[in-house]
Design an enzyme around this catalytic site. Structure first.
Site, PDB file in Angstrom:
ATOM      1  N   ARG A 147      53.587  53.721  55.143  1.00  0.00           N
ATOM      2  CA  ARG A 147      53.041  52.674  54.289  1.00  0.00           C
ATOM      3  C   ARG A 147      54.181  51.807  53.753  1.00  0.00           C
ATOM      4  NH1 ARG A 147      48.424  49.787  52.922  1.00  0.00           N
ATOM      5  NH2 ARG A 147      47.736  50.113  50.786  1.00  0.00           N
ATOM      6  N   THR A 420      43.201  46.144  58.584  1.00  0.00           N
ATOM      7  CA  THR A 420      43.582  47.310  59.359  1.00  0.00           C
ATOM      8  C   THR A 420      43.127  47.248  60.804  1.00  0.00           C
ATOM      9  OG1 THR A 420      41.674  48.730  58.859  1.00  0.00           O
ATOM     10  CG2 THR A 420      43.524  48.824  57.343  1.00  0.00           C
TER      11      THR A 420
END
Length: 611
Positions: A147, A420
């Site tokens: 991340r 995403t």
């Protein structure tokens, strides 16, 4: 509101009685602060004048804006040596080519993810980040966090006066982690040469690739008009003065050079070298605060995956800051109900599924970057994952009615996440991978370095911003406030299942922002409780409830009679129309006996490949 109230709970476009319902006004006000830029675009801070129907549909289409019928059609693929599922057919093919060349599922996942960053770079790329779940047979599953992290010069109040700055522009950029994550996965688990994974993607970027239908949809959005006029973006998106359409060739020469450097030299040039200098200079020249040191300090996190059992199947998912813990909470709740028995036949089964969605959504408000959570709060999160806690929750679920949102006891407000892409892979040795990556909103920060071709994320938007409570009197989550080098919370939920014998059964995940975890939950229920094959599991209509706003959304594949029956439980229902944007997109691979199957969600025009 009780199920016996006379206020309508199922609305249509022409039903003006919805304006008398205070929850609809709360819904509008609740999302106002976060949707100044609808569908990854700049959007006025005071755009509440939009019609409520338009606002609501846009709110739930942020991640893709891809309009397809809900009677989704696609087909599964079958092979004897492995399968790859992604949203881009050529990327699934590239993944399978890695298997055919002697690579494993990790090699395939890496190559396919690089490919999506080339082709559908509005949603993914090395300017973003994500999470990977890796499961070897007879070994503990591993969760890999790559991340993005906040730069070192941030403060939690930096967006208080203008939250739009977290969504677009240089201050919205967090330090990218995708490349570091893919490289770490390859070092630990890959078989092929690193350069082999990048070769087909360098070729695609340099020699051109067909524009996908998804990209065409994005480029037609009104909010993309300013990018088409930008001198940096125009040569790629609108060469020769015409916006590219599906099937036209798109070229990314600068990005090809960057990938070629990475193929030959590894990730060092990106994090501590020539590419770093170019990217940082571009960001700072545009007013950003990212430094060379920020890039150099980036690191990934490997950890044992989270685990639960569901009907005797082992379920593995990623650790915080993903929504994997929420998925486990939802499965633990439903594991106490015999969903495949006549006593819990439809629609009662759907009602219980929605109740689990509401409870897991309340649980998500406790999540954050585990490196920044105090130990006593980590204990609170651990409690949410226990079977004992799930049993307590079931004592607060009614088989005959739902409750107002306060019943589920959410602690804080959370920003709505977006975007995403997902890739699922499995090889002939039953090594499985589930990987979700993103740049967040459409084209992320909407900044692209012309030298490297890297499109930067706007992941700073996934942090919570201190300030006034929302329309439901919930304060922003302090666990998700901005801090230097912190990772924002994520909706991602990469997942792998093994069967009752411990053998690989399925790898799956989804794109769709806040609708990801509910899509994965629904898919597992359909697979295990309802015995759906992979094609039906992926293509069938899905429900979604995230507690706030207190609305149950049903894709149009659910009939109006189903929506009406759910109304009798007290649910407020929004049934999407046939051409409304789908809620989420699943990518899944499974094994049945000695064969492997892949299915890419037709909602995003994907196609899996098998070998």
């Amino acid at each position: 509101m009780s199920p016996t109230d006379t206020t309508p709970l199922l609305y249509s476009w022409d039903d003006q009685s919805r304006h008398q319902d205070p929850d609809w006004h709360k819904l509008r006000n609740y999302h106002g602060a976060w949707y100044r830029r609808i569908s990854r675009r700049r959007f006025s801070q005071f755009i509440f004048a939009f019609g409520l129907m338009t606002l609501f549909v846009l709110v739930y289409s942020i991640s893709s804006n891809l309009h397809t019928p809900t009677q989704f059609t696609g087909h599964k693929v079958r092979g004897r040596r492995g399968a790859v599922a992604s949203e881009v057919p050529v990327c699934s093919d590239i993944g399978v080519s890695m298997l055919a060349d002697g690579g494993n599922a990790v090699d395939a996942a890496i190559a396919s993810t690089f490919c999506i960053g080339v082709v559908n770079f509005f949603s993914s790329g090395i300017g973003g980040g994500g999470f990977m779940l890796i499961k070897h047979p007879n070994e503990t599953a591993q969760s890999l966090t790559f991340r993005e992290i906040a730069p070192g010069n941030v403060s939690k109040h930096m967006f208080d006066k203008n939250p739009m700055l977290a969504q677009v522009g240089p201050l919205s950029i967090a330090i990218p982690g995708e490349l570091a994550g893919l490289y770490e996965a390859w070092k630990s688990h890959g078989l092929l040469d690193w350069s082999k994974l990048l070769e087909p993607n360098v070729k695609l970027a340099r020699e051109g690739f067909p524009v996908t239908r998804a990209m065409e949809r994005v480029l037609k959005l009104p909010e993309m008009a300013h990018l088409l006029k930008d001198p940096i973006w125009q040569p790629i998106l609108m060469p020769n003065g015409k916006v590219l359409r599906a099937g036209d060739k798109m070229f990314r020469p600068a990005y090809a050079k960057t990938l070629e450097i990475i193929a030959n030299k590894g990730i060092e040039p990106f994090y501590r070298g020539e590419l770093t200098n170019s990217m940082v200079k571009f960001i700072q020249d545009n007013g950003g605060i990212v430094t060379v040191e920020d890039f150099g300090n980036y690191s990934t996190v490997f950890a044992d995956a989270l685990h639960t059992s569901y009907r005797g199947h082992d379920v593995y998912t990623c650790t915080l800051p993903t929504s994997g813990p929420a998925l486990i909470e939802g499965l633990n709740i439903l594991d106490g109900y015999p969903l495949n028995t006549p006593s819990l036949a439809f629609p009662k089964r759907l009602h219980l599924e929605v109740e689990a969605m509401k409870w897991l959504s309340a649980g998500r408000t406790q999540f954050g970057d585990p490196d920044f959570l105090p130990l006593d709060h980590l204990d609170v999160v651990s409690k949410l994952l226990s079977k004992e806690f799930a049993s307590q929750i079931r004592n607060n679920i009614s088989l005959s009615k739902t409750y107002p949102w306060e019943h589920y006891n959410p602690s804080y407000d959370l920003p709505i996440s977006h975007g995403t892409t997902h890739v699922s892979t499995v090889d002939s040795n039953n090594l499985a991978v589930s990987i979700t990556s993103t740049v967040n909103l459409l084209f992320g920060s909407q900044l692209m370095d012309p030298v490297t071709g890297v499109v930067f994320n706007d992941q700073m938007d996934d942090f919570s911003i201190p300030g006034a409570s929302n329309a439901f009197n919930l304060s922003p989550s302090p666990w998700n406030f901005i801090e230097p080098f912190k990772r924002p919370q994520s909706s991602s939920a990469p997942t792998i299942l093994t069967d009752i014998n411990g053998d690989f059964e399925m790898a799956l995940g989804a794109s769709g922002g806040s609708r990801i975890v509910t899509a994965v939950l629904d898919s597992i229920i359909k697979r295990i409780d309802m015995d759906y094959d992979i094609e039906s599991m992926v293509a069938s209509a899905r429900p979604h409830h995230q507690l706030l706003p207190d609305i149950l959304i049903l894709e149009s594949g659910f009939s109006k009679s189903v929506a009406t029956r759910m109304k009798k439980y007290g649910h407020k229902v929004w049934r999407l129309k046939q051409h409304d944007t789908p809620l989420s997109q699943i990518q899944a691979v499974t094994r049945h006996h000695s064969e492997y199957y892949g299915m890419s969600d037709p909602r995003k025009y994907g196609q899996a490949a098998a070998y």
